[in-house]
Design an enzyme around this catalytic site. Structure first.
Site, PDB file in Angstrom:
ATOM      1  N   THR A 972      -0.257  11.750   5.613  1.00  0.00           N
ATOM      2  CA  THR A 972       0.781  10.976   6.298  1.00  0.00           C
ATOM      3  C   THR A 972       0.715   9.505   5.946  1.00  0.00           C
ATOM      4  OG1 THR A 972      -0.651  10.737   8.228  1.00  0.00           O
ATOM      5  CG2 THR A 972       0.894  12.566   8.228  1.00  0.00           C
ATOM      6  N   CYS A 973      -0.467   9.002   5.577  1.00  0.00           N
ATOM      7  CA  CYS A 973      -0.592   7.577   5.259  1.00  0.00           C
ATOM      8  C   CYS A 973       0.185   7.242   3.986  1.00  0.00           C
ATOM      9  CB  CYS A 973      -2.061   7.202   5.070  1.00  0.00           C
ATOM     10  SG  CYS A 973      -3.079   7.556   6.528  1.00  0.00           S
TER      11      CYS A 973
END
Length: 1005
Positions: A972-973
């Protein structure tokens, strides 16, 4: 030419042959041009400029007046007016002379030239009992004499001024006429605005009070009445409108107001007896009034008639206008009564006398416009004839005269403001804080025409520069503000950068120097301006802003920076006007993209060279532009916001930790516990979220997931923190006192932290919250968003046409409190104040104010304080409410086709079989599953600001040998989707659905 006179002194006393009080308007063989009759003294101005003064003799035994010649060396007199102990003489060259005493033994009197007015062309003069007024050709008003009651309009001191002083309060107003009463003064503008000052004991100023005024005041009740002429008596005033109506006010003890009473009137009141007859001329004596109707030839008189001044062969007062007998005769004594409508040229009223100037020649009567023009010269203003004369001139010898004319007009704000009037349908008479009264098309055409004549254009530029440098900081009315909107049309046509820069600087400085209330009036005019012209002004300042910015970036000097900020200040004020008007033009008209490009370039160079000190000056300049957010588009504001974060990180204390360990099952409690024990300094560090019993390093993705989960928990009804509105699915603060903890402060910190860390947090707040954070008051529109039902009801109340329907609602100024069911008063004594058709707007405003402000004051203040603590980067104030809301909330405008176009690939390409299969499976998903995929990929199902077009992610080959045994995974980063190589579409569909279901159940990405 002849004169018919009656009143206190018989005309025979002046040594003129008379019959039935009529005498030839001749002196010797010369025709009389002007006449003034006041305080028993007669001044006659002959057509050849010679002036005769008839004075009362010192000896009471002498019954006749003594004729004396007024000697003004080398000058020809145009006008003479008299007060109680002085007479003013205006020469044809515009010089003013004053005679202070009468009854000298010599046959010739020599008035003194007034030095302070020497060289200033005067066009009008007026006398009160002991004070004088003079209006110059360039629109300046001067006053001198006794100031016991403030009749000079320039000081509160009860002094005597022996020399004229400029009345600066009326600077910039294009005056049409001046008049003086016993101890009060009046001026009328070209657009009918009436200004009064001085003695007001009987209400002769028309302001609704009896308080003396030491500076000009606008008679508001006469606004837009089309006033064209005013006449002053001793303590009363009469006003004539273009439509022929007469208004009077002040002392009425003798009936001089014409209202069938002897009481005073403190405000202008229409003389009802004259309604419908269309009066063309008016004149006031000390205590009587004359009104002449040219269409019928009738002269109406009213007021004091004790000396026979009413012309009705009686010596009594008259409370209403009645027609006077006019015994007009020819030089042979023949009656002219049946020809009166075509003979009378002008009426006069002295102290206790009345006069009519008439001719034996028919068709001599004049209209009200001609009357105003014939009685007084006008200030220098542009007209079509003058402009055409300038343009058509081919004689170099006449250029000096044209140059002088241009200099007079364009060096004077009054003259510029009196030019280009919108005369169609008398539109300029409607000038107000929201109506300019100027034909902007005529302004544009004029500057276009004169640009074709360089010597005219240069002289106009030179004069305008001089005029801009002399503008007052407190123009009294909208008429004096026209110049601020006329000059940009000139600047727009300039070619030389120097001229553009200089004139824009002068104009901007003048606007910024305006006092606050006058700047607000200027903004109102801008708001009412046609969109095309408003856009032109904005584009002009946008263009100049670009030039100034580029010049400043090339040379960082205090002068350049000051100039840039001044121009941007004006552009920002235009932007605010645009917002207040509901966006007349699109916001991109204000953007200066060169600023954003310069910032990006500077940032990239700093990163490459790793030397921020080298770029300190340009960086400080760019940071200072945060005060002018209108010049930035959304991308530019975000760049500035990121720069603010970078600066905050540089100031961060080494070793500062902002780690947040949370448990998914107690995420809200853990978050509150963390915030309660953190100092404000800790918030400068990036947030680092760690989920208990889970591996992973927060590079932005875990923080995003934290804000997604914590806001969901914070805004649930079960949390019992915010008030929920079912019909809008939005939340708002409950009324103060419903909770006593620190929840709102902590909620504000969470919201601020989300912004500071650039994470999306869907709080379900209405736009009103972000308005309040930016100090903008919510409106009924916000009520519609928060509570559509209440909004519709309030709007319905405003739209209702029938009083009885409103009465049946039985509303009062109260609202039911949601805390304890008590009644909250919206205004003092609100329970006893019923809502009616007349006060319903006040009720709606009070209702909206109560919901958004009064009832939640403390709760919101706690939230706002926490928000500013959570986001220490002050750059957030650059955003407008809708932008701030979009950054924090994100949006739900999905474009899945665009998502596919924006995808990047590592280990795959767009033609890979697995990629084709993936997009086939993805597009087959339901809308809800697609949003779940977005949350799986990024930590939230909301789209960050910029929309799908700005949203990118990467699909990466997972690289496992038996890849079809593994689920898809996400970082997700970095927004990376790791996709194994599946053998079939069906296998991919099953694995992807399982991954999304697993994520939904356990919150694991």
């Amino acid at each position: 030419m002849y004169c018919c006179c009656w009143g206190e002194t018989d005309c025979a006393d002046f040594g003129l042959t008379a019959k039935d009080q009529c005498f030839p308007l001749l002196y010797g063989k010369e025709i009389i041009y002007e006449i003034s009759f006041q305080n028993g003294n007669l001044v006659i101005v002959l057509r050849n400029g010679k002036t005769i003064l008839f004075e009362e003799q010192e000896s009471l035994a002498q019954q006749r007046h003594k004729a004396k010649v007024v000697a003004v060396k080398g000058e020809s007199i145009h006008t003479a007016v008299s007060g109680e102990s002085h007479v003013l003489f205006l020469t044809r060259a515009g010089e003013v002379y004053e005679l202070m005493c009468f009854a000298k033994k010599s046959e010739t009197v020599c008035p003194r030239l007034i030095p302070n007015l020497q060289g200033i062309p005067i066009i009008q003069i007026a006398c009160g009992r002991h004070h004088s007024l003079a209006l110059s050709q360039d629109g300046k008003l001067f006053s001198w004499g006794l100031n016991t009651f403030g009749q000079l309009g320039i000081t509160k001191k009860k002094v005597v001024l022996s020399s004229p002083r400029h009345l600066v309060n009326l600077e910039g107003v294009p005056l049409a006429q001046i008049s003086a009463g016993g101890a009060h003064s009046i001026a009328v503008s070209l657009s009918g605005t009436v200004f009064t000052w001085g003695r007001n004991n009987a209400g002769q100023l028309g302001l609704g009070s009896t308080e003396d005024k030491y500076s000009p005041n606008i008679v508001r009740s006469l606004e837009q009445k089309k006033t064209i002429f005013v006449s002053c008596g001793e303590e009363h005033t009469a006003i004539l409108t273009k439509d022929g109506m007469v208004f009077t006010f002040g002392a009425g003890g003798y009936g001089q107001l014409g209202h069938n009473s002897s009481r005073n009137e403190l405000k202008p009141r229409l003389v009802a007896e004259l309604l419908g007859v269309q009066v063309s001329q008016i004149a006031c004596g000390w205590y009587h009034t004359l009104a002449y109707v040219c269409t019928t030839g009738k002269l109406y008189t009213f007021g004091c008639g004790l000396q026979g001044q009413l012309g009705n062969r009686k010596r009594c007062n008259q409370l209403v206008p009645l027609s006077a007998e006019l015994p007009l005769t020819t030089k042979n004594g023949e009656s002219l009564s049946d020809k009166i409508p075509n003979l009378i040229k002008r009426i006069h009223a002295g102290g206790n006398q009345s006069m009519i100037i008439y001719s034996e020649v028919e068709n001599c009567s004049i209209s009200e416009d001609q009357f105003a023009n014939s009685m007084n010269k006008r200030i220098a203003i542009l007209n079509d004839g003058t402009v055409q004369k300038w343009i058509n001139n081919t004689d170099n010898k006449k250029r000096m005269k044209i140059k002088r004319e241009i200099g007079i007009i364009f060096s004077s704000a009054s003259c510029v403001n009196g030019s280009f009037l919108e005369t169609s349908n008398d539109q300029h008479f409607k000038t107000s804080p929201v109506e300019l009264g100027v034909d902007m098309s005529a302004v544009y055409l004029f500057f276009e025409k004169v640009k074709q004549r360089p010597y005219i254009f240069e002289e106009v530029k030179t004069s305008v520069k001089k005029m801009l440098a002399s503008l007052t900081d407190s123009p009294i009315c909208a008429e004096a503000l026209r110049v601020y909107l006329i000059v940009p049309e000139l600047i727009r046509l300039l070619d030389e950068e120097y001229d553009i820069s200089l004139l824009t600087d002068l104009l901007s400085n003048a606007i910024l120097n305006l006092k606050k209330d006058k700047r607000k009036m200027f903004a109102s005019l801008l708001t009412a301006f046609p969109t095309s012209f408003f856009k032109m002004f904005v584009n002009l300042y946008q263009r100049v802003s670009k030039q100034c910015f580029q010049k400043t970036m090339e040379k960082y000097s205090e002068k350049n920076i000051k100039q840039l900020k001044m121009i941007l200040h004006i552009l920002q004020s235009f932007y605010q006007v645009n917002l207040d008007a509901g966006l007349k033009i699109q916001e991109q008209n204000f953007y200066v993209p060169e600023v954003t490009r310069a910032f990006k370039d500077l940032r990239d160079r700093c990163l490459q060279l790793r030397n921020w000190e080298e770029f300190k000056n340009p960086m400080l300049l760019l940071l200072s532009l945060k005060d002018f957010p209108c010049i930035f588009d959304m991308e530019g504001k975000l760049e500035m916001f990121e720069l603010g974060n970078a600066i905050a990180l540089q100031k961060m204390i080494p070793g500062m930790d902002n780690s947040l360990p949370v448990r998914r099952e107690n995420i809200l409690q853990d978050a509150f516990h963390f915030l309660r024990r953190r100092s404000p300094n800790n918030f400068q560090a990036p947030l680092q979220v760690y989920f208990s019993r889970e591996q992973g390093v927060d590079q932005g993705g875990l923080s995003q997931e934290f804000f997604t989960l914590v806001t969901k928990e914070l805004c649930t009804p079960e949390a019992n923190i915010f008030k929920h509105y079912e019909d809008s699915r939005l939340i708002w603060f409950p009324e103060d006192g419903s909770r006593t903890g620190d929840e709102y402060h902590l909620a504000g910190e969470i919201c601020g932290l989300a912004l500071y860390n650039r994470c999306v947090a869907d709080f379900h707040f209405p736009l009103a919250l972000y308005k309040k954070l930016l100090n903008i008051r919510p409106t009924l529109e916000d009520m519609h968003e928060l509570s559509p039902t209440e909004g519709r009801c309030l709007q319905g109340l405003l739209d209702e046409d029938y009083d009885d329907v409103i009465d049946r609602l039985m509303l009062d100024f109260t609202k039911l409190s949601t805390n304890d069911g008590s009644v909250a008063e919206l205004i003092p004594d609100g329970e006893a104040t019923p809502v009616t058709r007349h006060n319903r707007k006040q009720y709606v405003d009070a209702y909206v104010d109560y919901v958004f402000n009064t009832s939640v004051k403390k709760n919101f203040e706690d939230f706002a304080y926490g928000f500013k603590k959570g986001c220490s980067n002050v750059m957030w104030a650059m955003f407008v409410p809708v932008e701030l809301m979009a950054i924090i909330h994100g949006n739900t405008v999905y474009d899945w086709e665009q998502l596919e176009k924006n995808a990047k690939y590592i280990g795959y390409d767009v033609s890979s079989e697995v990629i084709k299969n993936f997009w086939t499976v993805f597009h087959d998903l339901s809308e809800e599953m697609k949003k779940r995929f977005l949350a799986f990929l990024t930590g939230t199902d909301r789209i960050p600001v910029g929309g799908m077009e700005k949203f990118t992610f990467t699909i990466c080959n997972q690289g496992f040998l038996y890849s079809d045994l593994f689920y898809p995974s996400a970082n997700t980063c970095a927004r990376i989707l790791y996709l194994p190589c599946y053998s079939s579409i069906e296998a991919l569909r099953i694995r992807l659905q399982h991954a999304l279901q697993f994520f939904e159940e356990f919150g694991l990405a």
